[in-house]
Design a protein around this motif. Structure first.
Motif, PDB file in Angstrom:
ATOM      1  N   PRO A 195       0.263  -1.521   0.284  1.00 32.89           N
ATOM      2  CA  PRO A 195       0.263  -0.050  -0.069  1.00 32.89           C
ATOM      3  C   PRO A 195       0.838   1.348  -0.146  1.00 32.89           C
ATOM      4  CG  PRO A 195      -0.960  -1.447   1.426  1.00 32.89           C
ATOM      5  CD  PRO A 195       0.944  -2.185   1.715  1.00 32.89           C
ATOM      6  N   PRO A 196      -0.181   3.017  -0.389  1.00 32.37           N
ATOM      7  CA  PRO A 196       0.781   4.024   0.056  1.00 32.37           C
ATOM      8  C   PRO A 196       1.195   3.767   1.121  1.00 32.37           C
ATOM      9  CG  PRO A 196      -1.101   3.935  -1.679  1.00 32.37           C
ATOM     10  CD  PRO A 196      -0.942   2.060  -0.782  1.00 32.37           C
ATOM     11  N   ILE A 197       2.516   4.488   1.318  1.00 31.46           N
ATOM     12  CA  ILE A 197       3.166   4.724   2.152  1.00 31.46           C
ATOM     13  C   ILE A 197       2.509   6.188   2.932  1.00 31.46           C
ATOM     14  CG2 ILE A 197       5.468   5.612   3.644  1.00 31.46           C
ATOM     15  CD1 ILE A 197       6.651   2.694   2.566  1.00 31.46           C
ATOM     16  N   TYR A 209       5.356  -1.423   4.710  1.00 36.38           N
ATOM     17  CA  TYR A 209       4.631  -1.390   3.189  1.00 36.38           C
ATOM     18  C   TYR A 209       5.911  -1.685   2.060  1.00 36.38           C
ATOM     19  CZ  TYR A 209       0.418  -0.610   5.270  1.00 36.38           C
ATOM     20  OH  TYR A 209      -1.035  -0.996   6.433  1.00 36.38           O
ATOM     21  N   GLU A 210       6.957  -1.404   2.105  1.00 40.64           N
ATOM     22  CA  GLU A 210       8.186  -1.498   1.358  1.00 40.64           C
ATOM     23  C   GLU A 210       8.784  -2.704   1.287  1.00 40.64           C
ATOM     24  OE1 GLU A 210      10.768   2.033   2.120  1.00 40.64           O
ATOM     25  OE2 GLU A 210       8.773   2.489   3.765  1.00 40.64           O
ATOM     26  N   THR A 211       8.040  -3.242   0.696  1.00 42.11           N
ATOM     27  CA  THR A 211       8.972  -5.391   0.852  1.00 42.11           C
ATOM     28  C   THR A 211       8.827  -5.281  -0.514  1.00 42.11           C
ATOM     29  OG1 THR A 211       7.055  -5.672   2.211  1.00 42.11           O
ATOM     30  CG2 THR A 211       7.547  -7.484   0.834  1.00 42.11           C
ATOM     31  N   LYS A 212       9.829  -6.050  -0.410  1.00 39.91           N
ATOM     32  CA  LYS A 212      10.786  -6.127  -2.188  1.00 39.91           C
ATOM     33  C   LYS A 212      10.823  -7.855  -2.123  1.00 39.91           C
ATOM     34  CE  LYS A 212      14.404  -2.580  -1.142  1.00 39.91           C
ATOM     35  NZ  LYS A 212      15.496  -3.477   0.273  1.00 39.91           N
ATOM     36  N   LEU A 264       3.716  -5.816  13.623  1.00 40.47           N
ATOM     37  CA  LEU A 264       4.607  -4.483  14.026  1.00 40.47           C
ATOM     38  C   LEU A 264       4.650  -4.133  12.383  1.00 40.47           C
ATOM     39  CD1 LEU A 264       5.935  -2.601  15.650  1.00 40.47           C
ATOM     40  CD2 LEU A 264       8.381  -3.809  15.043  1.00 40.47           C
ATOM     41  N   ASN A 265       3.704  -2.616  12.421  1.00 42.56           N
ATOM     42  CA  ASN A 265       4.203  -2.659  11.101  1.00 42.56           C
ATOM     43  C   ASN A 265       5.233  -0.515  10.856  1.00 42.56           C
ATOM     44  OD1 ASN A 265       3.786  -1.771   8.328  1.00 42.56           O
ATOM     45  ND2 ASN A 265       2.187  -2.325   7.920  1.00 42.56           N
ATOM     46  N   PHE A 266       5.875  -0.516  10.716  1.00 38.73           N
ATOM     47  CA  PHE A 266       7.425   0.830  10.588  1.00 38.73           C
ATOM     48  C   PHE A 266       6.009   1.551   9.869  1.00 38.73           C
ATOM     49  CE2 PHE A 266      10.381  -2.154  12.329  1.00 38.73           C
ATOM     50  CZ  PHE A 266      10.150  -1.445  13.396  1.00 38.73           C
ATOM     51  N   SER A 267       5.589   1.239   8.649  1.00 33.30           N
ATOM     52  CA  SER A 267       4.488   1.886   8.256  1.00 33.30           C
ATOM     53  C   SER A 267       3.885   3.178   8.483  1.00 33.30           C
ATOM     54  CB  SER A 267       4.544   1.397   6.979  1.00 33.30           C
ATOM     55  OG  SER A 267       5.573   1.016   5.943  1.00 33.30           O
TER      56      SER A 267
END
Length: 146
Positions: free
Chosen positions: A26-28, A54-57, A82-85
């Motif tokens: 998803p957009p950050i 949400y920056e999964t490669k 835990l989601n840092f985004s």
């Protein structure tokens, strides 16, 4: 009998390639995403963000079933834990619990997960990186306790 079993197995492996798990980024929103010091962000991006943001490669093997199901499920669970985004949107009490858990899992060598490190050599946390993260987690806990 063996030939029939192999053909059925092959058919199933081919058929499941058409079942696509949800693999989204998803957009950050930078207003709610974690923004910390460069050293902390570098460690987190290198060892944690694939599962906890949400920056999964998405690597090539995340396209091949049944591995794709495992990877997508792992990322979904990681983001839920835990989601840092979503850092600034996490409830204070939940964030405190997650930070305490993060300290424990980094200390006992369970993060980054051994299964993840086995295919991402550069994600293994060094002693210094563990120390940096733990100090940062503890500092964040102090801030939340104020």
């Amino acid at each position: 009998m063996l030939k029939k079993t192999l053909l059925i197995t092959l058919f199933i492996l081919i058929a499941i390639q058409f079942i696509r798990p949800d693999k989204t980024n998803p957009p950050i929103d930078k207003a709610i995403a974690l923004n910390s010091s460069k050293d902390v962000m570098n460690i987190l991006k290198n060892s944690c963000f694939d599962c906890h943001s949400y920056e999964t490669k998405w690597p090539y093997y995340s396209e091949i079933a049944p591995v794709s199901f495992f990877v997508a499920s792992h990322v979904k669970k990681g983001r839920k834990a835990l989601n840092f985004s979503e850092w600034k949107n996490i409830d204070k009490d939940i964030k405190k619990a997650r930070l305490k858990r993060a300290i424990m899992t980094v200390n006992n060598g369970m993060m980054a997960l051994p299964s993840y490190v086995s295919v991402h050599d550069n994600a293994e946390l060094s002693k210094d990186e563990k120390s940096t993260l733990i100090k940062w987690f503890e500092k964040e806990l102090e801030i939340l306790d104020q």
